[in-house]
Design an enzyme around this catalytic site. Structure first.
Site, mmCIF file in Angstrom:
data_model
loop_
_atom_site.group_PDB
_atom_site.id
_atom_site.type_symbol
_atom_site.label_atom_id
_atom_site.label_comp_id
_atom_site.label_asym_id
_atom_site.label_seq_id
_atom_site.Cartn_x
_atom_site.Cartn_y
_atom_site.Cartn_z
ATOM 1 N N ASP A 1 -14.342 -5.996 3.473
ATOM 2 C CA ASP A 1 -13.977 -7.044 4.426
ATOM 3 C C ASP A 1 -14.195 -6.628 5.880
ATOM 4 O O ASP A 1 -14.170 -7.481 6.764
ATOM 5 C CB ASP A 1 -12.546 -7.547 4.192
ATOM 6 C CG ASP A 1 -11.478 -6.487 4.383
ATOM 7 O OD1 ASP A 1 -11.818 -5.311 4.596
ATOM 8 O OD2 ASP A 1 -10.279 -6.837 4.297
ATOM 9 N N ARG A 2 -14.416 -5.343 6.138
ATOM 10 C CA ARG A 2 -14.637 -4.883 7.520
ATOM 11 C C ARG A 2 -16.090 -4.500 7.728
ATOM 12 O O ARG A 2 -16.797 -4.156 6.784
ATOM 13 C CB ARG A 2 -13.738 -3.691 7.839
ATOM 14 C CG ARG A 2 -12.259 -4.021 7.765
ATOM 15 C CD ARG A 2 -11.402 -2.843 8.171
ATOM 16 N NE ARG A 2 -9.990 -3.183 8.058
ATOM 17 C CZ ARG A 2 -9.034 -2.728 8.852
ATOM 18 N NH1 ARG A 2 -9.329 -1.887 9.820
ATOM 19 N NH2 ARG A 2 -7.784 -3.094 8.682
ATOM 20 N N ASP B 1 -13.230 -2.145 0.598
ATOM 21 C CA ASP B 1 -13.165 -3.406 -0.150
ATOM 22 C C ASP B 1 -14.092 -4.473 0.406
ATOM 23 O O ASP B 1 -14.089 -5.608 -0.075
ATOM 24 C CB ASP B 1 -11.736 -3.927 -0.217
ATOM 25 C CG ASP B 1 -11.204 -4.418 1.124
ATOM 26 O OD1 ASP B 1 -11.561 -3.814 2.159
ATOM 27 O OD2 ASP B 1 -10.418 -5.381 1.147
ATOM 28 N N THR C 1 -1.777 -9.959 14.308
ATOM 29 C CA THR C 1 -2.678 -9.207 13.448
ATOM 30 C C THR C 1 -2.389 -9.535 11.989
ATOM 31 O O THR C 1 -1.239 -9.573 11.560
ATOM 32 C CB THR C 1 -2.507 -7.696 13.700
ATOM 33 O OG1 THR C 1 -2.893 -7.411 15.040
ATOM 34 C CG2 THR C 1 -3.339 -6.879 12.738
ATOM 35 N N ARG D 1 0.842 -1.194 0.000
ATOM 36 C CA ARG D 1 0.000 0.000 0.000
ATOM 37 C C ARG D 1 0.877 1.244 0.000
ATOM 38 O O ARG D 1 1.748 1.391 0.846
ATOM 39 C CB ARG D 1 -0.934 0.024 1.212
ATOM 40 C CG ARG D 1 -1.958 -1.096 1.164
ATOM 41 C CD ARG D 1 -2.900 -1.066 2.341
ATOM 42 N NE ARG D 1 -3.708 -2.281 2.371
ATOM 43 C CZ ARG D 1 -4.507 -2.631 3.374
ATOM 44 N NH1 ARG D 1 -4.610 -1.854 4.438
ATOM 45 N NH2 ARG D 1 -5.202 -3.746 3.313
ATOM 46 N N LYS E 1 -11.633 -11.844 5.947
ATOM 47 C CA LYS E 1 -12.745 -11.331 6.731
ATOM 48 C C LYS E 1 -13.824 -10.840 5.777
ATOM 49 O O LYS E 1 -13.546 -10.542 4.625
ATOM 50 C CB LYS E 1 -12.295 -10.224 7.681
ATOM 51 C CG LYS E 1 -11.390 -9.154 7.119
ATOM 52 C CD LYS E 1 -10.888 -8.261 8.235
ATOM 53 C CE LYS E 1 -9.912 -7.200 7.733
ATOM 54 N NZ LYS E 1 -8.530 -7.716 7.636
ATOM 55 N N GLU F 1 -10.903 -9.902 14.327
ATOM 56 C CA GLU F 1 -9.917 -8.928 14.761
ATOM 57 C C GLU F 1 -10.638 -7.701 15.290
ATOM 58 O O GLU F 1 -11.727 -7.349 14.805
ATOM 59 C CB GLU F 1 -9.014 -8.502 13.596
ATOM 60 C CG GLU F 1 -8.165 -9.606 13.037
ATOM 61 C CD GLU F 1 -7.281 -9.136 11.893
ATOM 62 O OE1 GLU F 1 -6.255 -9.794 11.651
ATOM 63 O OE2 GLU F 1 -7.622 -8.126 11.238
ATOM 64 N N ASP G 1 -16.343 -1.316 4.811
ATOM 65 C CA ASP G 1 -15.241 -0.495 4.333
ATOM 66 C C ASP G 1 -15.100 -0.567 2.812
ATOM 67 O O ASP G 1 -15.932 -1.163 2.118
ATOM 68 C CB ASP G 1 -13.937 -0.876 5.033
ATOM 69 C CG ASP G 1 -13.399 -2.234 4.597
ATOM 70 O OD1 ASP G 1 -14.209 -3.089 4.189
ATOM 71 O OD2 ASP G 1 -12.178 -2.442 4.681
ATOM 72 N N SER H 1 -8.000 -1.290 1.035
ATOM 73 C CA SER H 1 -8.953 -1.633 2.086
ATOM 74 C C SER H 1 -9.709 -0.415 2.613
ATOM 75 O O SER H 1 -10.461 0.224 1.889
ATOM 76 C CB SER H 1 -8.235 -2.379 3.218
ATOM 77 O OG SER H 1 -9.165 -2.886 4.146
ATOM 78 N N HIS H 2 -9.479 -0.069 3.871
ATOM 79 C CA HIS H 2 -10.204 0.999 4.551
ATOM 80 C C HIS H 2 -9.519 2.354 4.393
ATOM 81 O O HIS H 2 -9.975 3.345 4.960
ATOM 82 C CB HIS H 2 -10.314 0.668 6.035
ATOM 83 C CG HIS H 2 -8.976 0.397 6.661
ATOM 84 N ND1 HIS H 2 -8.232 -0.722 6.352
ATOM 85 C CD2 HIS H 2 -8.238 1.104 7.542
ATOM 86 C CE1 HIS H 2 -7.097 -0.694 7.022
ATOM 87 N NE2 HIS H 2 -7.076 0.407 7.758
ATOM 88 N N SER I 1 -10.057 -4.798 14.683
ATOM 89 C CA SER I 1 -10.088 -3.770 13.652
ATOM 90 C C SER I 1 -11.284 -3.966 12.720
ATOM 91 O O SER I 1 -11.178 -3.796 11.510
ATOM 92 C CB SER I 1 -8.777 -3.762 12.864
ATOM 93 O OG SER I 1 -8.474 -5.050 12.374
#
Length: 559
Positions: free
Chosen positions: A291-292, A289, A356, A23, A388, A375, A287, A115-116, A377
């Protein structure tokens, strides 16, 4: 026939994947050959199996996804990949990529996401490789990719290959002496089909639409202008019959509408306000993508991710997938509060504490020892995929509520009455200067591992904490015996309270410091978390000298 061209290139420093992929700022990826180098290194790390293979490609729709999809097509075609499965317009949620890899038994997938993290020309982009089990590449693979980036001299590309990714269907190309197929797929269908196998959609639909015994269940789902919009509309509106107004920010945008697509109380404050001021029984946010997830109840009653995992573990049999298969084991990341540990103990399930990073759950799942994990997060998931999964988590919660008849708050209060409560908070200090943060971690590790620290006591307010254990967390994978060292500084006190400090691996620039505070109360379970944890927070800030090293009087985000 299309020709392969070999392009000479030079390595770039710092192409080391973090917790889940590489990233960086978009403008870093826009440097000449920067993206091409990393894609070629991914393929070279799989050189023994890349020729004739099938890969999945897709991303979260952020700025640069479409352009990089076209580069991946040209480079994969040049390196002997036989087939690509690509989400229409380059769109695939991270859980959907895992689902498709597993369903079609591909070599793996290239996921384009940060991601986020925020998107747009001035923000973040990311590339990660998922393996044949559908999960993020393990450390040995990412280390190999990084090593290759440090001495790459050339990459292969088919510059004249032009492939339309906006229309679903199959396109076949002749690249020198090979056939190369690109199949553009509906990004949503395979995932939705799988969710219908996992959950009892008619039961959830009855909850949402109401019955003679129960009024309609009102919810508000915020896709945060990320990738989940099409998935949420297909599942919650088309399949489950929720009203159109139940979904907000459901169109994926390259810059996420200028917002930060991280589902927490700070960045999803609009959802929290809307649920608090409106007539809603349930709220969820996902989020960039997909996954959260964040779950809230009526009046914006907040469910901490640690509690969410524990509740889903307690009520796993409400999900047909677990009712059929059983629950083999439970797991959490080390910084996550230990609420799920008590559920595991009560039900006699194996319990794992891992570093993590979702990749650490994968081996346990593949070995049949782990079914449900999470997690702090805002990541929750199961062995249905190897990522996730935000939408899955919301459907799992609706399955619990449809079975129990309780509200979100009622479910949590019943859980706390049975198990006690882990009060938990996380302080994030984002984009800090890296050198002082590294110095802080070194100084703190030296302090907590010095003779005499274990057994010492710290007081704040009316609380005194005595140190039982202090270390830099390390983990040996029970399946392959690989070891992950230096995964976060831990101070564990005799009453079970914990302070954890680590540098995040998901930022794109500077250092993100995460401070985790966890304290268990067997009976006093109704107080505000920040108030209950205030003495321990002050102890943590004092021991770490975090304010002094970061120069920050307050964190960027409090969870």
């Amino acid at each position: 026939m299309l020709n392969v061209v070999t392009v000479n290139t030079n390595p770039y420093e710092g192409q080391k994947p973090g917790t889940s992929g590489l990233r960086k700022k978009v403008k870093v990826f826009l440097q000449e050959n920067y993206t091409e180098n990393f894609i070629q290194s991914i393929l070279d790390a799989n050189k023994d199996s890349i020729v004739g293979s099938t890969l999945v490609v897709g991303g979260d729709g952020r700025y640069l996804v479409k352009e990089v999809v076209h580069k991946i097509i040209k480079i994969c075609g040049a390196n002997g990949v036989a087939k690509l499965l690509i989400g229409q317009n380059g769109i695939l949620s991270t859980p959907a990529v895992s689902c498709i890899i597993r369903k079609y038994k591909t070599l793996g997938g290239i996921v384009l996401t940060a991601s986020h993290n925020p998107g747009g020309i001035n923000n973040d982009f990311g590339i990660k490789f998922n393996c044949s089990n559908g999960g993020p590449a393990p450390d040995n693979t990412t280390n190999e990719i990084y090593s290759l980036t440090t001495h790459i001299k050339q990459y292969k590309i088919v510059p004249d290959l032009v492939c339309a990714v906006d229309q679903i269907g199959m396109q076949t190309f002749t690249v020198e002496d090979r056939q190369f197929v690109v199949e553009v797929i509906d990004p949503v269908q395979d995932y939705v089909d799988y969710m219908k196998e996992i959950f009892d959609f008619p039961k959830i639909k009855t909850l949402i639409q109401g019955s003679e015994q129960r009024p309609p269940f009102k919810m508000l789902i915020d896709c945060m202008s990320g990738v989940t919009g099409p998935y949420v509309k297909r599942i919650f509106i088309s399949e489950l019959g929720a009203p159109e107004g139940s979904v907000r920010r459901a169109t994926p945008l390259e810059d996420f509408g200028g917002a930060h697509p991280d589902p927490n109380l700070t960045y999803a404050a609009d959802l929290v306000t809307a649920v608090k001021n409106g007539d809603y029984d349930f709220g969820a946010a996902f989020d960039g993508d997909g996954d959260r997830n964040m779950i809230i109840g009526r009046d914006a009653f907040f469910v901490s991710p640690s509690d969410s995992l524990a509740v889903l573990a307690e009520h796993a049999q409400c999900v047909p997938y677990f009712a059929r298969r059983g629950v083999r084991g439970l797991a959490r990341s080390m910084p996550t509060a230990a609420a799920v540990d008590r559920v595991a103990a009560k039900h006699g399930k194996e319990m794992f504490e891992v570093p993590t990073g979702w990749k650490y759950f994968g081996n346990l799942m593949d070995a049949g020892r782990l079914s449900l994990c999470g997690e702090e997060s805002f990541g929750t998931g199961s062995d249905h995929v190897r990522e996730k999964d935000g939408v899955w988590a919301a459907l799992a919660w609706l399955s619990v509520l449809a079975t129990s008849g309780l509200s979100v708050q009622g479910t949590l209060e019943a859980h706390w009455a049975k198990y006690g409560r882990n009060y938990f908070t996380r302080y994030d200090y984002e984009e800090c200067a890296s050198d002082p943060c590294n110095e802080m971690m070194q100084a703190l590790e030296k302090k907590i591992t010095a003779p005499g620290f274990v057994g010492s006591s710290f007081s704040s307010g009316n609380k005194t904490y005595v140190v039982k254990l202090a270390d830099n967390f390390s983990y040996m994978d029970p399946i392959d015996k690989s070891v992950a060292m230096k995964q976060g500084l831990r101070i564990i006190f005799e009453d079970g309270s914990r302070i954890v400090l680590r540098l995040s691996g998901t930022g794109s620039s500077g250092a993100t410091v995460r401070l985790y505070i966890d304290s268990y109360e067997a009976t006093e379970v109704r107080g505000d978390a920040q108030q209950m944890l205030r003495p321990l927070i002050e102890v943590a800030l004092d021991i770490s000298q975090l304010r002094q090293y970061t120069g920050r009087a307050a964190p960027t985000v409090i969870t």
